[in-house]
Enzyme design. Structure first.
Site, PDB file in Angstrom:
ATOM      1  N   ARG A  39      33.457  36.794  46.063  1.00 18.49           N
ATOM      2  CA  ARG A  39      34.523  37.739  46.391  1.00 18.49           C
ATOM      3  C   ARG A  39      34.283  38.275  47.793  1.00 18.49           C
ATOM      4  NH1 ARG A  39      35.183  43.420  45.739  1.00 18.49           N
ATOM      5  NH2 ARG A  39      37.290  44.069  45.151  1.00 18.49           N
ATOM      6  N   SER A 108      43.891  37.707  36.937  1.00 16.71           N
ATOM      7  CA  SER A 108      43.703  39.122  36.622  1.00 16.71           C
ATOM      8  C   SER A 108      44.981  39.771  36.106  1.00 16.71           C
ATOM      9  CB  SER A 108      43.239  39.882  37.861  1.00 16.71           C
ATOM     10  OG  SER A 108      41.901  39.594  38.165  1.00 16.71           O
ATOM     11  N   LYS A 137      36.828  48.432  44.054  1.00 19.27           N
ATOM     12  CA  LYS A 137      38.155  48.097  44.532  1.00 19.27           C
ATOM     13  C   LYS A 137      38.733  49.310  45.252  1.00 19.27           C
ATOM     14  CE  LYS A 137      42.212  45.563  42.868  1.00 19.27           C
ATOM     15  NZ  LYS A 137      42.900  45.034  41.661  1.00 19.27           N
TER      16      LYS A 137
END
Length: 216
Positions: A39, A108, A137
């Site tokens: 990520r 997701s 996030k």
């Protein structure tokens, strides 16, 4: 394809860990990882491409699968095992056409309505969250909680379900017993209190089943 997910699904992050994706993958493999997601939200595509390519070489040597978050182009360019897509990323159908039937595609979701739409897509696993508050996030979606996670498991049936969002060591067993097949972890495995490999081994030990099939 039929996908069996590990109970702990680690996700890399260069800011939290302080390491390149390559080095994180090496340490996660030492800790027993079999499926890893890269990520990257900050560096340039060129930098990420090089780091991801080196990470994939290490993963392949160890027989570990590597998934790229968001970036279908980089996954395709380096020949990664698949991608994990969010609600605003490339449509799943388009990613499937580019990557082929053998690629792993995760997706997701953050609400029951999104789950209901996602189960019709050509995906290999579905992620649902955030289960708890998360700092990984910038603008997290509303918390969904364990009760809704259990409802999602009933809805998706045999489709592998990954729980994500703010899941620490103290909640892993409860999350798995609420219906998740796997728990996606960032902060708890990358925190600098211990080496990454040691963190992952601790987390994996929390998922061992007892004689009666109960988490112990």
């Amino acid at each position: 394809m039929s996908l069996t997910l590990p109970k702990i699904y680690p996700i890399t992050d260069t800011t939290i860990s302080g390491f390149s994706h390559r080095d994180q993958v090496k340490q996660l493999i030492e800790g027993g990882a079999t499926l890893i997601q890269l990520r990257e939200k900050r560096t340039s595509p060129r930098e990420f491409f090089q780091d991801a390519r080196e990470a994939l070489s290490i993963a392949r040597s160890a027989g570990v699968k590597l998934i790229i978050n968001d970036r279908v182009d980089i996954a395709l360019a380096i020949g990664a095992d698949g991608v994990h897509l969010g609600q605003t990323d490339m449509p799943v159908e388009a990613a499937r056409r580019l990557l082929g039937d053998d690629a792993i595609i995760g997706f997701s979701t953050h609400s029951m309505s999104q789950v209901q739409e996602a189960v019709r897509l050509p995906i290999d696993y579905l992620a649902f969250g955030p289960i708890f508050p998360t700092a990984s996030k910038a603008n997290p979606d509303p918390i969904v909680g364990l009760a809704e996670l259990a409802q999602v498991k009933n809805l998706v049936g045999s489709l592998p379900l990954v729980a994500i969002g703010g899941i620490g060591t103290g909640a892993i067993r409860e999350v798995l017993m609420s219906g998740a097949d796997s728990v996606a972890i960032i902060s708890a495995v990358l925190n600098r209190a211990n080496p990454i490999a040691k963190n992952l081994r601790i987390l994996r030990n929390l998922t061992v089943l007892g004689r009666k099939g109960q988490l112990c």
